[in-house]
Structure formats: structure tokens, C-alpha cells
Design a protein around this motif. Sequence first.
Motif, mmCIF file in Angstrom:
data_model
loop_
_atom_site.group_PDB
_atom_site.id
_atom_site.type_symbol
_atom_site.label_atom_id
_atom_site.label_comp_id
_atom_site.label_asym_id
_atom_site.label_seq_id
_atom_site.Cartn_x
_atom_site.Cartn_y
_atom_site.Cartn_z
ATOM 1 N N TYR A 254 0.847 -1.193 0.000
ATOM 2 C CA TYR A 254 0.000 0.000 0.000
ATOM 3 C C TYR A 254 0.883 1.244 0.000
ATOM 4 N N SER B 134 -0.715 4.232 0.159
ATOM 5 C CA SER B 134 -1.433 5.012 1.172
ATOM 6 C C SER B 134 -2.876 4.541 1.247
ATOM 7 N N ILE B 135 -3.457 4.701 2.428
ATOM 8 C CA ILE B 135 -4.894 4.584 2.631
ATOM 9 C C ILE B 135 -5.322 5.878 3.305
ATOM 10 N N GLU C 286 -8.562 8.580 4.343
ATOM 11 C CA GLU C 286 -9.978 8.849 4.550
ATOM 12 C C GLU C 286 -10.230 10.299 4.170
ATOM 13 N N ASN D 285 -1.816 5.268 7.566
ATOM 14 C CA ASN D 285 -0.659 4.462 7.202
ATOM 15 C C ASN D 285 0.055 3.873 8.416
ATOM 16 N N HIS E 193 -4.661 -1.365 6.245
ATOM 17 C CA HIS E 193 -5.407 -2.300 5.399
ATOM 18 C C HIS E 193 -6.818 -1.713 5.290
ATOM 19 N N PRO E 194 -7.496 -1.946 4.191
ATOM 20 C CA PRO E 194 -8.779 -1.267 3.957
ATOM 21 C C PRO E 194 -9.896 -1.836 4.836
ATOM 22 N N LEU F 248 -12.821 5.893 1.574
ATOM 23 C CA LEU F 248 -11.381 5.678 1.603
ATOM 24 C C LEU F 248 -10.819 5.719 0.188
ATOM 25 N N ARG F 249 -9.618 6.253 0.080
ATOM 26 C CA ARG F 249 -8.856 6.143 -1.165
ATOM 27 C C ARG F 249 -7.657 5.257 -0.902
ATOM 28 N N VAL F 250 -7.544 4.185 -1.684
ATOM 29 C CA VAL F 250 -6.500 3.177 -1.481
ATOM 30 C C VAL F 250 -5.601 3.166 -2.712
#
Length: 522
Positions: free
Chosen positions: A479, A481-482, A484, A499, A504-505, A514-516
Motif C-alpha cells: 500500500y 497510502s490509505i 480517509e 498508514n 489495510h482497507p 477511503l482512497r486506497v
Amino acid sequence: MQPYLTKEPTGVQWMVDGKPFLVLGGEVHNSSSSSLSYMEPIWEKLRDLGLNTVLAPIYWELIEPEEGKFDFALLDGLMEGARSHGLHLILLWFATWKNTLSHYVPEWVKTDFARFPRALSADGRILPSVSCLSGECRRLDARAFAQVMAHIRETDRDYTVIGMQVENETGLLDSPRDYRPEATALFESPVPEELAAFLREREGALSPELARHLRPEGLSGNWREAFGLLAEEAFMAYHTARYVGAVAAAGKAEYDIPMFVNAWPAQCPGEPGGVHPSGGPVAAMHDIWRCAAPALDALAADLYLENFAEECAAYTRLPGNPLVIPEGRPDRWFMAHAFYAFAEHGALCYSPFGIEDVGHIQAPPPDAVIQSVFQTFEGRDTSALIRGTYGILRSMSRLICANRGTGKMHGILQGRLMNQMVELSGYYAHISFANFVDRMEIPAGGMILELGENDFLLAGAGYSVRLVPKPETPPHFEYLSIEEGSFVDGQWVCRRRLNGDELHPVLPAEPTLLRVRLFGYR
């Protein structure tokens, strides 16, 4: 620019102010919009819930209380109320039929059985519905509707009204068809050639239920010979659709904006017409309605039952028929149903019913079917759920409209299984609800939108995602980035970056976006 629908290779768009529009609606109760003073305190609440469109009835009996004399004060007040609160309107034309009954016709129609005959049951009972074969009532309903549309064209300079629902849940209850002598004579006569030709051309692409009963060799005969066990409902569908289609065509001749009808769907498979409204625009009758009422832009459904995914699929089976849901559940299912409809089926409109009562303890309506739906709603304040869901959808609306029909949007709807799998372009997304079921009051659901090869939006609540690369995708990934956040004027704005331990989503128990972002390597 007046509102319209445009059909593109990827699907249908509802155009407002020249741009694709996502109808985030709410329908008020049947009688609420009969009074401007009653509506006055409601407008602000509806705006604050995050709606961009209010679905509100207007009534033939109030617009033409005396034959030939029209009063548009109520219509003008509704348009001004919506306009002053920054809301659009979809108006519901309660005229010859509302929930199959003729309760909203003017008194001069309601009391004149000779001029405006009622439908009859097989045992000779007079039913509370004007017959769909009443040419006189159809002519006057169409005349009144045309007057309404002309008035909107002349006065609605800001295009507050973006669409019209023509009648409401048409069909006939408590009888599979009208048994008036005129109706019986037509039923025993040959199927109209226009319908026979239309169905012959569509053979192999008809609704599954219609196809099971249709006898193509019988289309040159009467209704029973052509449609078998579906004959009475097919007969009513054709004549009801001709009636409603004529009303819609008269309105469009004055002001051509999007127009649809709504169905009261069957409550279980195989349910005969008359238990649900016989002849209404249920999925099984779509081909007949499309033939008999070409002026209508969409055949919509009021969806309250738990087979939501199946009904959405049924109402989008007919090519070019967009998913419009003018009535949905206002309870804890709202979030999952709204996200799923927009993502999986490219819905143009989602609208919970009784929207002004959200947040209040309410006694269920007397109707047994609707009562079972509202029992989960009674005593619950779903305001935050609706506000949060519509806030995310409003933020994503440009992307949702742009990605209709591209295969880049995927709906998620919790069912009996604790896990689901969604196939993305480069990954399989394994969706898990198991960690949330025991402590969530709302059913899990949402959507995944693919922004790019390794860039995803996850919206909704109550699920987690585990990504597995496809064989053609690099086998390892991490990942980047995750985050919100939300979209503001089309630009992503991060509220917080997850992060750390949250890498994890996971969609929590309230509506979240969320943007993953990933990167893959070998």
C-alpha cells in the motif's frame, strides 16, 4: 437548459444544467405536499439531510377542482419552496391512479360512474379504480397533465423541476383484470398487431417470466391463446400502459423533460396479477409497457423488499431502461441499498420514502406489507446515516456519473454469506463482513470505484477488503497510502492518512470514503 435524459454507449445520464446529475432524493408522504404551510418547516430539514432533490406529489383533484378550471397555486408554491432551499423537484402526478386506486381524481370524476366507469371484478363488484379503458378519463387526465407541463415550462425559469412521475403504482388490485363487458370483448379479441409484431421482433430477449408463458404461434389469436396463464395481466398491462403513455405524451408535447412510471413489484415469485397490481409496470411486463407507452423514459420500481439485488437486476434487464428508485427504505438498509444501486446498476435516482419523518418515532402504516418494512425504522433516528451516505455520494457524484457502464464501479451488499468476491481490473477483492455483523446495527454495504490500475475508492460501511493480484498482475504489492477523505470540487481532500496500524482497507460502522493506492512489483 431544461433537464433531459441522454443515452450513451455506457448508459443513460440524467442531465441537469447541461451536466450529468445524480438524484439523491427523498419522497415525502402522500399528503404532505397538499399543503404549503405543512411543507414550510420540512424544506430546511430535507436540505440538511443532504438531499439534492425532493419527490413530491401534485394532485389532479386540487389542480382541476372544477372541470376546465385550473389552479396552480400549490404547484407554484412547491416550486418556490424547493428553489429557495437549493433543491430540485421531481413531481409525482397523482391523477387517475395512486397505488391502483382512483382517490386523487377530482370529485366530478369520482362521483360520475356513467361517464368515468370503474373496473369490475369477475363477481361484478365495482372496484375503487377507474377502468383503464375509459377513453374519457384518459382524455381529461392527459389534458390536465398537459396544462401542468405547460405551466411548468412557462414559469420554472430556473429548472427546479427535473422530472415527472406519471400516475403512481398503476394496475388493478383484487382482480386479475377488468371484467366490464367492454373489457371482456377486447380480451376475447385478437391481440393488437402492434404488440404482436413488437414481441415477435424481441423473441429471445423478452423478460424470463413473459417468455415462459408466451406462445408465439398464438399471437395471431386472442389474449389467452397468446399469453396462457399470464393473459389477464398482459391484457391489463397493454391497456394500462396505453392510458399512461397517452398522458405522458400529452405532457411531453408541452414540455419534454424526463418522465417515468413506478411499479408496485410482486411480493414473491409467481405471484398472480391482482395480488400485486395487475397490469402495472412490473419487470415481467416491461416489454409490453415499452411497446404501448413509448413516451415514457423509464419504468421504475418502488423497492422495499429484501430481494433488492434481484429486483435491481430485473429492472435494468430491458435495454435502455435506467434504474430509477423513487421509493426505497428509509431505515437501516438505506446506506447499503443506495450505494449498491448507484454502483452496481448505474442508478439515476435513489429516494427513501417518508423522508420528512426520518429521525422521529413513527407508527407503522396500516398496509401489512409496508408495515413490515417500517418496523425496523420505528424509533430509529437514521438522520446521520442518510446525511453521511448522501454526503459521500454527493462528493463522488461526478465520478459516479462518469463511470456508469464502464465496468469500473462495483456494488457491495451484505447477504446471507459472510464473504463476497468482487473482480477488479487487476485484482480480486475479497470482501468480509464477519467482523461487523454482531456489533453493527446497519447492514454492511458500499461500493468500489477503480480510479486507475492501482488506485481505488472504497465507500460504505461495515466491511473489510483483502486484495489478491490476478495472474497477469505483478504478484506482490504494497500500500502506498490509505486515506480517509472526500472530493471537493472534483479534487481529493484527505481528512486523515491511515498508514499506521490501520494499513489495510477497513470500512468502519459509519459511512466512510477511503482512497486506497498500491504499487506492485515482481
